[in-house]
Design a protein around this motif. Sequence first.
Motif, PDB file in Angstrom:
ATOM      1  N   PHE A   1       0.270   7.293   5.904  1.00  0.00           N
ATOM      2  CA  PHE A   1       1.561   6.707   5.728  1.00  0.00           C
ATOM      3  C   PHE A   1       2.183   6.526   6.875  1.00  0.00           C
ATOM      4  O   PHE A   1       2.699   5.523   7.396  1.00  0.00           O
ATOM      5  CB  PHE A   1       2.169   7.569   4.882  1.00  0.00           C
ATOM      6  CG  PHE A   1       3.846   7.068   4.677  1.00  0.00           C
ATOM      7  CD1 PHE A   1       4.235   6.149   3.944  1.00  0.00           C
ATOM      8  CD2 PHE A   1       4.782   7.824   5.540  1.00  0.00           C
ATOM      9  CE1 PHE A   1       5.674   5.488   3.975  1.00  0.00           C
ATOM     10  CE2 PHE A   1       6.147   7.543   5.456  1.00  0.00           C
ATOM     11  CZ  PHE A   1       6.432   6.198   4.485  1.00  0.00           C
TER      12      PHE A   1
ATOM     13  N   HIS B   1       4.987   5.476  -2.261  1.00  0.00           N
ATOM     14  CA  HIS B   1       4.886   6.809  -1.580  1.00  0.00           C
ATOM     15  C   HIS B   1       5.994   7.720  -1.517  1.00  0.00           C
ATOM     16  O   HIS B   1       7.192   7.042  -1.086  1.00  0.00           O
ATOM     17  CB  HIS B   1       4.469   6.592   0.147  1.00  0.00           C
ATOM     18  CG  HIS B   1       3.695   7.721   0.674  1.00  0.00           C
ATOM     19  ND1 HIS B   1       4.429   8.723   1.204  1.00  0.00           N
ATOM     20  CD2 HIS B   1       2.451   7.945   0.903  1.00  0.00           C
ATOM     21  CE1 HIS B   1       3.771   9.829   1.700  1.00  0.00           C
ATOM     22  NE2 HIS B   1       2.595   9.464   1.499  1.00  0.00           N
TER      23      HIS B   1
ATOM     24  N   GLU C   1       0.925  -1.329  -0.054  1.00  0.00           N
ATOM     25  CA  GLU C   1      -0.081   0.063   0.043  1.00  0.00           C
ATOM     26  C   GLU C   1       0.842   1.474   0.040  1.00  0.00           C
ATOM     27  O   GLU C   1       0.554   2.322  -0.631  1.00  0.00           O
ATOM     28  CB  GLU C   1      -0.986   0.144   1.231  1.00  0.00           C
ATOM     29  CG  GLU C   1      -2.011  -1.041   0.976  1.00  0.00           C
ATOM     30  CD  GLU C   1      -3.056  -1.080   2.274  1.00  0.00           C
ATOM     31  OE1 GLU C   1      -2.781  -0.030   3.206  1.00  0.00           O
ATOM     32  OE2 GLU C   1      -3.850  -1.663   2.361  1.00  0.00           O
ATOM     33  N   ILE C   2       2.200   1.167   0.539  1.00  0.00           N
ATOM     34  CA  ILE C   2       2.678   2.238   0.558  1.00  0.00           C
ATOM     35  C   ILE C   2       4.156   2.438  -0.118  1.00  0.00           C
ATOM     36  O   ILE C   2       5.031   3.401   0.116  1.00  0.00           O
ATOM     37  CB  ILE C   2       3.249   2.599   2.185  1.00  0.00           C
ATOM     38  CG1 ILE C   2       4.342   1.429   2.693  1.00  0.00           C
ATOM     39  CG2 ILE C   2       2.023   2.924   3.074  1.00  0.00           C
ATOM     40  CD1 ILE C   2       4.763   1.695   3.964  1.00  0.00           C
TER      41      ILE C   2
ATOM     42  N   LYS D   1      -1.516  10.916   9.585  1.00  0.00           N
ATOM     43  CA  LYS D   1      -1.060  10.652   8.248  1.00  0.00           C
ATOM     44  C   LYS D   1      -1.251   9.428   7.860  1.00  0.00           C
ATOM     45  O   LYS D   1      -0.429   8.471   8.587  1.00  0.00           O
ATOM     46  CB  LYS D   1      -0.065  11.437   7.830  1.00  0.00           C
ATOM     47  CG  LYS D   1      -0.084  12.969   7.967  1.00  0.00           C
ATOM     48  CD  LYS D   1       1.181  13.519   7.394  1.00  0.00           C
ATOM     49  CE  LYS D   1       1.439  15.067   7.620  1.00  0.00           C
ATOM     50  NZ  LYS D   1       0.138  15.775   6.952  1.00  0.00           N
TER      51      LYS D   1
ATOM     52  N   LEU E   1       8.244   7.417   1.769  1.00  0.00           N
ATOM     53  CA  LEU E   1       9.123   6.068   1.773  1.00  0.00           C
ATOM     54  C   LEU E   1      10.293   5.973   0.940  1.00  0.00           C
ATOM     55  O   LEU E   1      11.286   5.729   1.293  1.00  0.00           O
ATOM     56  CB  LEU E   1       8.106   4.827   1.520  1.00  0.00           C
ATOM     57  CG  LEU E   1       8.908   3.465   1.709  1.00  0.00           C
ATOM     58  CD1 LEU E   1       9.263   3.077   3.230  1.00  0.00           C
ATOM     59  CD2 LEU E   1       8.052   2.143   0.999  1.00  0.00           C
TER      60      LEU E   1
ATOM     61  N   THR F   1       0.648   3.719   9.040  1.00  0.00           N
ATOM     62  CA  THR F   1       0.933   2.316   8.367  1.00  0.00           C
ATOM     63  C   THR F   1       2.523   2.143   8.809  1.00  0.00           C
ATOM     64  O   THR F   1       2.712   0.871   9.344  1.00  0.00           O
ATOM     65  CB  THR F   1       0.853   2.366   6.988  1.00  0.00           C
ATOM     66  OG1 THR F   1      -0.615   2.476   6.521  1.00  0.00           O
ATOM     67  CG2 THR F   1       1.122   0.849   6.339  1.00  0.00           C
ATOM     68  N   LEU F   2       3.292   3.057   8.711  1.00  0.00           N
ATOM     69  CA  LEU F   2       4.651   2.822   9.017  1.00  0.00           C
ATOM     70  C   LEU F   2       4.841   2.404  10.644  1.00  0.00           C
ATOM     71  O   LEU F   2       5.780   1.589  10.979  1.00  0.00           O
ATOM     72  CB  LEU F   2       5.390   3.871   8.770  1.00  0.00           C
ATOM     73  CG  LEU F   2       7.032   3.952   8.762  1.00  0.00           C
ATOM     74  CD1 LEU F   2       7.492   2.680   7.752  1.00  0.00           C
ATOM     75  CD2 LEU F   2       7.825   5.289   8.604  1.00  0.00           C
TER      76      LEU F   2
END
Length: 381
Positions: A132, A25, A21-22, A130, A28, A135-136
């Motif tokens: 991202f 980005h 998903e990221i 956020k 990333l 998720t991170l």
Amino acid sequence: MSSFEDIRPFYDTEVNGAIREIIDHPMLKAMMNFTFPGVADDYWKDLMLHCHSIRDFQINFIYPGIQKVLEKSSEGLTTSGFEKLEKNCSYLFISNHRDIILDTSLLNSCLFEHGLTMTTSAIGDNLVKKPFLRTLSRITRNFMIKRGLQSRELLESSKNVAAYIRHSLIRENRSVWIAQREGRTKDGNDVTHRGVLKMLSMATENDETAIEYFKKINVVPVSISYEYDPTDVLKMPELLAKANSEIYVKGENEDFLTLLNGIIGQKKRIHIHIGEILTPDIDLISKTEPVPSKQLQLLADLLDRHILAGYKLWPTNYIAHDLLYEDAEYADKYTADEKTLFEKRFRKGVDLNNPTAVKSFLAMYANPVNNQKRVLEELKN
């Protein structure tokens, strides 16, 4: 685990899907270009797409990233006390807290280097709004502490977090990191808030008392100290508001800027100290103090003593102390060059015409000197 759905890290089975998903980005990409300079994006993307566990992600991407941060923005990390820890044993690490990301990232890097299990770590959900970042954080085994709740919601959330921490420590045999207070210490006074211990004690089961629970979970104090706080200047507006008895309101991107500066800002030397496992001391509290509220206060005091005694004082701390008190009590603890460098940073970041700003900045570095001196004198008596 269903009750932990909105706060837990990812399961290993979810990691690869989250990565996908990221993977494209831009944040990333920036992280990986920093971690693997001069390497084509296809290289790290291919590695990452074959990652299927949190441990793999931490070892192959976060650990080398932290090493690069140390290389670029510090003069090295030293440690002490890790030899006290045993493999295949979970610990509740209660730590002073200076930097949003690095405190836990550096601790986990050290645990990995010593062959020990890395922690699951608390993080305020205000820091990962956020998508991202959220998720991170879940890929790096963080669990969420919800901020800004009303009293009833706060109580239920605290109970759930406490239950998750117990689950990690006892059921999963996974160590947990949590700060000794909500939010980072900004004035250099590292103090354990009893509310944190009260929250943790909400996980007691059956007829178990709070102090009996703390005896079970291997409480370990951790002291982390940076020679230069990379976010010292960014802390000034809040310190000044506090000094003027004003309510401080964070800027829209303040947390993110602080997070970023903590990573890339100059830290010089860093030290992490692992204190004694407090089980014997907690057992003594349980035998000598029958009142539960007083037991928690004694535990908070115990943590404070160990965290402050284990804190590594740097030349910057002694320089700030002498400047603040306008004397040369600790002149033998630093060189003229070190003092010149600190004063240059001080003049650049602080309005010298504002006495409150001057005092607040210097106290940020000087307070650990006073606090450790007090604690060591108490331990002598």
